[in-house]
Design an enzyme around this catalytic site. Structure first.
Site, PDB file in Angstrom:
ATOM      1  N   GLN A 110      -0.537   5.188  -2.101  1.00 54.06           N
ATOM      2  CA  GLN A 110      -1.531   4.945  -1.057  1.00 54.06           C
ATOM      3  C   GLN A 110      -2.881   4.754  -1.733  1.00 54.06           C
ATOM      4  OE1 GLN A 110      -0.911   5.381   2.881  1.00 54.06           O
ATOM      5  NE2 GLN A 110       0.458   4.145   1.649  1.00 54.06           N
ATOM      6  N   GLU A 161       5.273  15.059   7.648  1.00 52.97           N
ATOM      7  CA  GLU A 161       4.931  13.860   6.888  1.00 52.97           C
ATOM      8  C   GLU A 161       5.863  13.756   5.683  1.00 52.97           C
ATOM      9  OE1 GLU A 161       0.429  12.790   7.626  1.00 52.97           O
ATOM     10  OE2 GLU A 161       0.521  14.501   6.273  1.00 52.97           O
ATOM     11  N   ASP A 203      -0.665   9.550  -1.385  1.00 56.84           N
ATOM     12  CA  ASP A 203       0.761   9.759  -1.650  1.00 56.84           C
ATOM     13  C   ASP A 203       1.401   8.778  -2.647  1.00 56.84           C
ATOM     14  OD1 ASP A 203       0.001  10.959   0.710  1.00 56.84           O
ATOM     15  OD2 ASP A 203       1.490   9.974   1.945  1.00 56.84           O
ATOM     16  N   ARG A 229       6.246   8.224  10.995  1.00 57.55           N
ATOM     17  CA  ARG A 229       5.904   7.482   9.764  1.00 57.55           C
ATOM     18  C   ARG A 229       6.694   7.931   8.539  1.00 57.55           C
ATOM     19  NH1 ARG A 229       1.052  10.067  11.334  1.00 57.55           N
ATOM     20  NH2 ARG A 229       0.511  11.952  10.177  1.00 57.55           N
ATOM     21  N   TRP A 262     -10.581   8.162   1.758  1.00 60.55           N
ATOM     22  CA  TRP A 262      -9.490   7.537   2.496  1.00 60.55           C
ATOM     23  C   TRP A 262     -10.010   6.418   3.406  1.00 60.55           C
ATOM     24  CZ3 TRP A 262      -7.631   6.447   7.295  1.00 60.55           C
ATOM     25  CH2 TRP A 262      -6.264   6.181   7.391  1.00 60.55           C
ATOM     26  N   SER A 282       2.610   5.211   4.010  1.00 64.42           N
ATOM     27  CA  SER A 282       3.604   5.596   3.002  1.00 64.42           C
ATOM     28  C   SER A 282       5.012   5.134   3.316  1.00 64.42           C
ATOM     29  CB  SER A 282       3.610   7.117   2.846  1.00 64.42           C
ATOM     30  OG  SER A 282       2.459   7.495   2.150  1.00 64.42           O
TER      31      SER A 282
HETATM   32  C1  FRU Z   1       0.331  11.953   3.889  1.00 60.94           C
HETATM   33  C2  FRU Z   1      -0.023  10.780   4.790  1.00 60.94           C
HETATM   34  C3  FRU Z   1       1.219  10.085   5.286  1.00 60.94           C
HETATM   35  C4  FRU Z   1       0.693   8.713   5.626  1.00 60.94           C
HETATM   36  C5  FRU Z   1      -0.318   8.499   4.536  1.00 60.94           C
HETATM   37  C6  FRU Z   1      -1.539   7.721   4.964  1.00 60.94           C
HETATM   38  O1  FRU Z   1      -0.704  12.270   3.011  1.00 60.94           O
HETATM   39  O2  FRU Z   1      -0.838  11.213   5.871  1.00 60.94           O
HETATM   40  O3  FRU Z   1       1.868  10.722   6.367  1.00 60.94           O
HETATM   41  O4  FRU Z   1       1.683   7.731   5.620  1.00 60.94           O
HETATM   42  O5  FRU Z   1      -0.722   9.771   4.087  1.00 60.94           O
HETATM   43  O6  FRU Z   1      -2.363   7.462   3.875  1.00 60.94           O
END
Ligand code: FRU
Length: 444
Positions: free
Chosen positions: A33, A205, A17, A152, A41, A77
């Site tokens: 991110q 999100e 993100d 979040r 990830w 994020s």
């Molecule tokens: C969206 C998300 C957010 C979170 C982040 C983690 O893609 O899942 O909700 O903060 O990515 O990397």
């Protein structure tokens, strides 16, 4: 120093993100991110890039990283606001219940706790992760306060009276929620209400809430709304809403629509550009890394979309490409194969029913009054990904297209951004067949 042109890409390894997108002290800052060790990830950091114009990006050092017990497993994020000249960066702090012993960058059984935190940077250059970091909202202790795991992505803004508002994405009993907070100083926050609806998916999100020409818009990324077994089940939508900034009461005013009909774009964030126009950038999800970057960067996976304006037109939210992008495409393409030169290419023309255009193996045509596309030839060998896409019915049998093509991304702006359809691609060839009025390229 590493630079990107048009699209901000991972400097190597992984990005998702956009975070903390802001025009601050005369420059654009875009955080994101980032997992800095592998193109997948893992423990989240905030990468950082700056730009004078939204198209020439300069990569900077990682800005935020885990350093406290409450964020030791990730800096998720969030967003940025300017407060008395300082840059306030709000994010979600992640603490795993237990680390996976075989990969400490993932939680065991995917169980973790989330709180909200803040880093104050005096200048957008230095980010003191030890002394300038604080928790501003604890892990929710009761269901009314939010889900302790899935709460979040703080989006913070200044209300009309100068005080602060925060909206968080959350979930309750399997239904997506918005949680609202208010603050006088950006440091101490009190709960200001909540809103839940199945239009917000199972968990919402990256909410983004703003008033555009007197009408409120909720942008968000609801999870599980295209659960047909294909990647990706989570999508980004916009909805017109009624919102009272004083009471934080919200009501939906219409059905959700996709921000981008290619369904690769996710978690977009908006800010105001230097002219005061709302501009959006989203994460383009990539099914695999790019291994052979010409600038020698490590295998990279994930990039940002082109910057897009956000505008109302006849009650419909449109996303035209930002004028700083179009200003770069000044050179008429010479020769027959501009795609072979790996320069960014812009194609403009009117697509009519009965025609099929072919852009490097990516196909476009009109069917049933919709723009349809197919990337089967340029996303080969990746099972489980959506290959075709279509816009809603247009009520017309021709459409004006403005198409931006780079090595790994095709972005199609239909009728000046009435709909946008973007697709990640791999291995475009040099074919260019279509009724194009103009073909131009850009130089960084
Ligand atoms: C969206 C998300 C957010 C979170 C982040 C983690 O893609 O899942 O909700 O903060 O990515 O990397």
């Amino acid at each position: 120093m590493l630079h990107d042109f048009l699209h901000l890409k991972a400097p190597g390894h992984w990005i998702n993100d956009p975070n903390g997108f802001i025009y601050y002290k005369g420059r654009y800052h875009l955080f994101y991110q980032h997992f800095p060790y592998l193109p997948r990830w893992g423990t989240m950091h905030w990468g950082h890039a700056v730009s004078d114009d939204l198209v020439h990006w300069e990569h900077r050092d990682i800005a935020l990283y885990p350093s406290k017990a409450y964020d030791r497993n990730g800096v998720f994020s969030g967003s940025a606001v300017e407060v008395d000249g300082a840059l306030y960066l709000y994010y979600t702090a992640i603490r795993y219940d237990e680390e996976n012993p075989d990969n400490i960058h993932r939680a065991l059984d995917n169980r973790f706790k989330a709180s909200q935190a803040l880093v104050i940077s005096p200048d957008g250059v230095t980010f003191d992760n030890l002394d300038a970091k604080r928790q501003v909202l604890p892990v929710p202790a009761a269901p009314e306060a939010g889900d302790p795991q899935n709460t979040r992505d703080p989006k913070v803004w200044r209300a009309a009276d100068g005080s602060f508002r925060m909206v968080l994405g959350s979930t309750r009993d399997g239904v997506g929620q918005l949680l609202f907070y208010r603050s006088a100083d950006g440091l101490t926050w009190t709960c200001a209400g909540r809103f839940g609806d199945s239009a917000l998916g199972t968990t919402l999100e990256c909410p983004d809430l703003f008033c555009l020409d007197g009408r409120w818009v909720l942008l968000g990324s609801p999870m599980g709304i295209t659960a047909d077994g294909l990647q990706y089940p989570d999508q980004s939508t916009w909805m017109p809403v009624d919102f009272d900034e004083t009471t934080c009461r919200l009501a939906l005013q219409g059905a959700p629509a996709m921000v981008d009909w290619g369904l690769d774009l996710y978690a977009p964030q908006t800010t105001l550009d230097e002219a005061g126009h709302r501009v959006l950038i989203g994460w383009m999800r990539m099914p695999r890394p790019v291994e052979d970057a010409p600038d020698g960067r490590a295998p990279w996976r994930g990039m940002m979309s082109l910057p897009r304006l956000v505008e109302w037109r006849d009650g419909h939210l449109c996303f035209p490409v930002h004028p700083h992008v179009t200003a770069c495409f000044t050179q008429p393409a010479e020769g027959l194969a501009p795609l072979a030169e790996h320069k960014p290419v812009r194609l403009q023309g009117t697509l009519r029913s009965g025609q099929t255009w072919n852009v490097g193996g990516y196909r476009l045509w009109m069917e049933g009054g919709c723009l349809c596309t197919d990337r089967s030839a340029v996303l080969d060998g990746l099972p489980g990904y959506r290959l075709t896409a279509r816009t809603p019915a247009l009520g017309q049998d021709a459409c004006d297209l403005d198409i931006f093509v780079t090595d790994h991304l095709v972005e199609i702006f239909l009728d000046g951004g009435r709909y946008v359809l973007s697709h990640v691609v791999f291995g475009l060839d040099e074919t260019l067949e279509g009724d194009f009025d103009t073909v131009t390229t850009a130089r960084a």
